[in-house]
Design a protein around this motif. Structure first.
Motif, short mmCIF file in Angstrom:
data_model
loop_
_atom_site.label_atom_id
_atom_site.label_comp_id
_atom_site.label_asym_id
_atom_site.label_seq_id
_atom_site.Cartn_x
_atom_site.Cartn_y
_atom_site.Cartn_z
N TYR A 85 26.30 -88.66 45.46
CA TYR A 85 26.33 -87.55 44.29
C TYR A 85 27.48 -88.11 43.34
N ALA A 253 24.02 -79.71 48.69
CA ALA A 253 23.00 -80.70 48.33
C ALA A 253 22.89 -81.25 49.53
N THR A 258 19.15 -78.42 53.18
CA THR A 258 18.88 -78.72 51.72
C THR A 258 17.91 -80.37 51.58
N ASP A 269 16.58 -84.02 42.78
CA ASP A 269 17.96 -83.42 42.39
C ASP A 269 18.53 -84.36 41.71
N ARG A 271 21.42 -84.44 40.29
CA ARG A 271 22.74 -84.67 40.42
C ARG A 271 22.85 -86.08 41.26
N SER A 290 29.23 -77.69 45.33
CA SER A 290 28.36 -77.28 44.57
C SER A 290 27.39 -76.06 45.18
N ASP A 292 25.18 -73.80 43.32
CA ASP A 292 24.18 -73.42 42.40
C ASP A 292 23.37 -74.71 41.89
N HIS A 293 22.18 -74.78 42.17
CA HIS A 293 21.29 -75.86 42.27
C HIS A 293 20.21 -75.63 41.28
N PHE A 295 16.36 -77.83 41.26
CA PHE A 295 15.60 -79.02 41.81
C PHE A 295 14.21 -78.90 41.13
#
Length: 368
Positions: A85, A253, A258, A269, A271, A290, A292-293, A295
């Motif tokens: 990331y 993540a 995940t 993803d 990110r 993190s 809040d995601h 995809f």
């Protein structure tokens, strides 16, 4: 140097080693799974301790060398988990080079924190950025009333006001079809499953989620959270459609769950290769990760993904703009599925169903 300082540094090193090893235990209790979250903090603490121990002007012995070796192994593992990331890693999602506005979709995800009454701060961000979709989490009747001011611009609305911190509202400029509110594993935890139509006419499946976190005040185990996420992931894989999953997943993540979700769903993803987009906790700069995601399927490319200013919540909102780009599929590959992934996902889903408070049948939302 006083001996107690050296001893304190060595104890700190052992704490970092212990926390790293503890997080590897394959169990669902919150006091194990919560160590998935602060990997950046553990890494920063351990790296600082390692460098200080390395340069201390004191005689070396086997004990100190052993501690440094264990600490180096722990740091290597933590780096392995978080380095995807950062900008040194290859991007999982390509950047859009030729914009096509009719193929784009802009989404704002915000866990508002139910007691937070600074509604105007979120409304300011919505009016400033003009997203196509606004997903609010932890919204109750008070928040629902406050957000009626944006409804003239967002004619398609799914309302689930709840007082249990799991209310959810979806506001859309774009048409929504086949909308369902599902209570997958708990009568208290809703999710929204719908189809949004882009300006080009392309239909995109949308899944809005907010499972319970493993914590002493929420869920003793991560079982239901993991099962909900993996249930959606397996459904996405079976449908093989253009889709987006977004929400507060109460997981990071890089967690095993995940990552398993990404592998079995085939989603990407944005990110990866860019930034963490740490959204929680908004009030503690040194304790953020993190939660809040967004995809998405391999036929989207990224325009932008950014964390927005604080809106009075314990979460920062996230704004993501994607572009439907079918040609990107040739360059964007999902994570490789491992031989045991589907078996592991099935086991976790079964565990979740066995422990579910109640499985509620689908409820069709009308009057959008």
């Amino acid at each position: 140097m006083p001996e107690f300082i050296l001893n304190s540094l060595e104890v700190l090193a052992l704490i970092v080693v212990f926390a790293t090893a503890w997080s590897l235990i394959p169990r669902d209790e919150w006091w194990i799974r919560d160590l998935d979250f602060p990997r950046l903090q553990i890494l920063a603490l351990g790296l600082t301790d390692f460098l200080v121990l390395l340069v201390l002007p004191t005689p070396w012995d086997a004990w100190r060398a052993g501690i440094l070796l264990l600490l180096a192994a722990a740091l290597a593992y933590q780096i392995k988990m978080v380095i995807p990331y950062t900008r040194v890693w290859p991007k999982q999602v390509k950047q859009v080079t030729i914009p096509h506005p009719d193929q784009q979709i802009c989404m704002l995800v915000s866990n508002v924190l139910t007691p937070n009454r600074k509604h105007y701060l979120l409304i300011e961000q919505i009016r400033k950025h003009q997203p196509d979709l606004v997903l609010t989490l932890e919204t109750d009747k008070v928040w629902e009333q406050a957000l009626t001011s944006i409804e003239p611009d967002y004619p398609h609305v799914v309302r689930i006001p709840l007082e249990n911190l799991y209310g959810m509202h979806l506001y859309s400029r774009l048409p929504l079809e086949e909308t369902q509110v599902k209570f997958l594993l708990s009568k208290e935890i809703p999710s929204i499953h719908t189809t949004v139509t882009l300006r080009s006419g392309k239909k995109v499946k949308l899944y809005c989620l907010h499972p319970k976190p493993p914590s002493p005040t929420e869920a003793y185990e991560s079982t239901l959270r993991d099962a909900e996420l993996l249930t959606v992931g397996r459904h996405i894989a079976s449908e093989d459609q253009t889709c987006i999953v977004m929400g507060d997943l109460n997981d990071v993540a890089w967690s095993r769950t995940t990552q398993l979700f990404q592998r079995i769903s085939g989603l990407l993803d944005p990110r990866v290769g860019r930034q963490f987009v740490n959204t929680f906790h908004a009030s503690y700069p040194l304790l953020r990760w993190s939660l809040d995601h967004v995809f998405h399927s391999t036929d989207f490319a990224l325009i932008t993904m950014q964390r927005l200013p604080n809106v009075g919540s314990d979460h920062f909102p996230v704004l993501t703009r994607l572009q439907y780009t079918p040609s990107a599929q040739a360059e964007q590959q999902p994570l490789d599925v491992e031989a045991s992934d589907h078996e592991e996902a099935s086991e976790k889903i079964k565990e979740g169903i066995d422990k579910a408070e109640k499985v509620v049948t689908d409820k069709i939302v009308i009057g959008q």
